[in-house]
Motif scaffolding. Structure first.
Motif, PDB file in Angstrom:
ATOM      1  N   UNK A 301       0.854  -1.192   0.000  1.00  0.00           N
ATOM      2  CA  UNK A 301       0.000   0.000   0.000  1.00  0.00           C
ATOM      3  C   UNK A 301       0.883   1.233   0.000  1.00  0.00           C
ATOM      4  N   UNK A 302       0.346   2.323  -0.498  1.00  0.00           N
ATOM      5  CA  UNK A 302       1.015   3.612  -0.428  1.00  0.00           C
ATOM      6  C   UNK A 302       0.164   4.547   0.406  1.00  0.00           C
ATOM      7  N   UNK A 303       0.776   5.111   1.433  1.00  0.00           N
ATOM      8  CA  UNK A 303       0.078   6.052   2.302  1.00  0.00           C
ATOM      9  C   UNK A 303       0.614   7.459   2.052  1.00  0.00           C
ATOM     10  N   UNK A 304      -0.288   8.424   1.963  1.00  0.00           N
ATOM     11  CA  UNK A 304       0.088   9.831   1.840  1.00  0.00           C
ATOM     12  C   UNK A 304      -0.417  10.545   3.081  1.00  0.00           C
ATOM     13  N   UNK A 305       0.506  11.121   3.856  1.00  0.00           N
ATOM     14  CA  UNK A 305       0.105  11.777   5.105  1.00  0.00           C
ATOM     15  C   UNK A 305       0.946  13.027   5.331  1.00  0.00           C
ATOM     16  N   UNK A 306       0.886  13.556   6.538  1.00  0.00           N
ATOM     17  CA  UNK A 306       1.641  14.760   6.873  1.00  0.00           C
ATOM     18  C   UNK A 306       0.813  16.017   6.669  1.00  0.00           C
ATOM     19  N   UNK A 307       1.396  17.027   6.027  1.00  0.00           N
ATOM     20  CA  UNK A 307       0.734  18.322   5.846  1.00  0.00           C
ATOM     21  C   UNK A 307      -0.202  18.272   4.629  1.00  0.00           C
ATOM     22  N   UNK A 308      -1.266  17.495   4.786  1.00  0.00           N
ATOM     23  CA  UNK A 308      -2.248  17.328   3.710  1.00  0.00           C
ATOM     24  C   UNK A 308      -3.651  17.573   4.262  1.00  0.00           C
TER      25      UNK A 308
END
Length: 569
Positions: A301-308
């Motif tokens: 899986x690819x996770x996109x997180x942080x300042x989003x």
């Protein structure tokens, strides 16, 4: 009185050699059992691999660059060979020590255990179970050491026997006497020391037993068999971690946006000249992994997180259902020396990274994408390079799933990796990527930035001479000089060649396949007899000419003019 006959020098040497062999067999048993245990946990938990991976992470940058320069793509094999050589020497020493005092040998095994456990714990993705292979190997190795050492004592006693019948009449040594040899048991004293006679009534006694080398041969053969069986079984079972069959089943969908047709004249087809497209098998590989990560597409899986604005997570199947884009992009490793071969050009297939980041919603003030690989590697990429990267067709940064018409090779990041034109790989080309964290350069530093490399590193304009080869001999007359030049995301506008520091001559450029790829070039040289030096420099589409100033790869890429010396006859 019966004389005491001490061990001869030759007998002592044989005893020590037998001890060294016992140490090597002990190490083989320990490593074989550890390999078998690792096959039930993970390949990286095997002691040799764990030590190697940790050594890579702890090695100073100059040493790493030295290894890459001198060993090239075989740097990891060189590291493993060095570790094995050190293990052989250490095993022989603790075997010899064990012959003198079994406690010395066991202490050596304890050192092995401490190093192996520390290395396993230090791995970025380590858990407590990763120490099990080392502990299991050391435990079985300790048993093997005791048995082998006993066999050495019986095969090579610490003192030579007197001639018969005296030996037969010699009273048996007391078990509790200091320096005695226990019949068939551990020798606890120094080599060659006779057993004392505290009472003084029985005369001198010999610390010796009848040599019995069959036991040593049988025990040694048993240890070797155990090491071979355990190691072989472990190696075979490690194959269950391979995802080669899963990769073979992947069928890449047709791209929604195809790469432009490669213009005629892009490939000059000159013998010895680097091909325009680099095959998957020939593409350079530089990373910190001794064992390639095996990531199943079913679990990826690819996770996109942080300042989003919203965190997102995609599966591999979901990724393949998105519109895919093809792009021809040249990659360059920051470790590439002037004229080096750590460059490659391929046709990549993937999902545009800019679109994924827009889905997540990039918050104001964000300037870095910190990408994380399944092996724990982190790489920092400027957000602007992904969202606004210059290209004939707009931003071409990809979350790539394909390379030259095939699913990514495992060695190049299967199931998915990042490709960002114009940046050195250490700030753009994360393989086996599983997470993209939107953040700032001030807030978080990536793996290589922590080690002194620049946080941002656009690829420098460079060129290379492929033909003629360095130190080659050519016949006088018209000679073809050829090579490649690159300035990904900017493009090459001109290439010049000079001979013996003479005036620069314009080379003929092959057709350009966009801004993101290298270009082949050639120049016809009227070669005169003698020893000559050829040099090359390139100019990019912004008018910036490659500098002559020499710089090492650290902290943001090498620079200088490539040159080659040839003899014209």
């Amino acid at each position: 009185m019966w004389p005491v006959i001490k061990t001869s020098g030759q007998a002592t040497v044989r005893r020590l050699l037998a001890g060294a062999l016992a140490g090597l067999l002990t190490a083989s048993v320990a490593l074989g059992v550890a390999e078998l245990a690792a096959s039930l946990i993970s390949a990286s938990s095997a002691p040799v691999i764990a030590v190697g991976e940790t050594a890579i992470n702890l090695t100073p940058i100059p040493v790493k660059e030295f290894a890459i320069i001198h060993f090239g793509s075989h740097d990891k094999e060189a590291l493993l060979a060095g570790i094995v050589a050190m293990l052989i020497g250490f095993a022989a020493v603790i075997g010899i020590a064990a012959v003198r005092r079994i406690a010395y040998g066991l202490a050596g095994l304890a050192v092995f255990a401490v190093v192996g456990v520390a290395a396993a714990i230090h791995l970025p993705t380590a858990t407590l179970v990763d120490v099990i292979p080392t502990l299991a190997g050391v435990a079985v190795g300790a048993v093997a050491m005791v048995m082998l050492t006993r066999a050495v004592w019986e095969a090579y006693p610490s003192a030579a026997l007197p001639s018969a019948p005296s030996a037969a009449l010699s009273p048996a040594p007391d078990a509790g006497s200091s320096g005695d040899v226990l019949a068939g048991g551990p020798y606890l004293g120094d080599l060659g020391q006779p057993s004392p006679d505290p009472a003084g009534t029985q005369g001198p006694r010999l610390a010796a037993t009848t040599p019995d080398r069959r036991r040593f041969l049988i025990t040694g053969a048993g240890a070797a068999a155990l090491a071979a069986i355990a190691g072989g079984a472990g190696d075979k079972l490690l194959g269950r971690f391979s995802i080669a069959s899963s990769r073979a089943q992947v069928r890449l969908p047709a791209p929604a946006v195809r790469a432009a047709t490669v213009p005629a004249g892009t490939e000059l087809r000159i013998p010895g000249l680097t091909p325009f497209f680099t095959s998957n098998a020939s593409f350079y590989r530089v990373d910190t992994d001794l064992v390639l990560p095996q990531v199943s597409p079913d679990n990826w899986t690819l996770k996109i997180d942080g300042m989003v604005d919203r965190e997102l997570e995609f599966s591999f199947d979901e990724l393949l259902k998105m519109p895919l884009t093809e792009a021809d992009i040249t990659l360059v490793c920051v470790s590439n020396q002037v004229g080096g071969t750590y460059t490659g050009n391929a046709r990549w297939l993937g999902v545009p990274l800019a679109g994924l980041l827009r889905k997540a919603g990039v918050k104001a003030g964000t300037n870095q994408v910190l990408s994380t690989s399944t092996d724990g590697m982190t790489i920092s990429t400027p957000v602007a390079a992904i969202m606004d990267g210059p290209s004939l067709n707009g931003p071409s940064a990809l979350l790539a799933v394909g390379m030259n018409g095939q699913p990514l090779p495992i060695a190049h990041g299967f199931p998915a990796r990042m490709i960002v034109p114009g940046l050195y790989g250490y700030v753009s080309a994360t393989k086996w990527v599983t997470k993209l964290t939107l953040t700032t350069f001030a807030a978080q530093k990536a793996y290589w930035t922590q080690r002194g490399y620049s946080a941002q590193a656009p690829i420098k304009t460079e060129s290379r001479i492929d033909v003629p080869r360095p130190l080659s001999q050519v016949k006088a007359g018209r000679i073809t000089v050829a090579g490649v030049a690159w300035a990904p995301a900017t493009g090459i506008a001109a290439v010049e060649v000079n001979v013996d520091n003479g005036p620069w001559q314009h080379a003929t450029l092959a057709a350009a396949d966009g801004l993101d790829t290298w270009r082949q070039w050639m120049w016809a040289w009227d070669a005169q007899p003698g020893l000559h030096t050829l040099a090359v420099r390139a100019t990019d589409s912004k008018g910036v000419t490659q500098t002559s100033a020499r710089a090492n790869p650290v902290p943001n890429g090498a620079s200088g003019w490539d040159s080659t010396v040839v003899t014209v006859t």
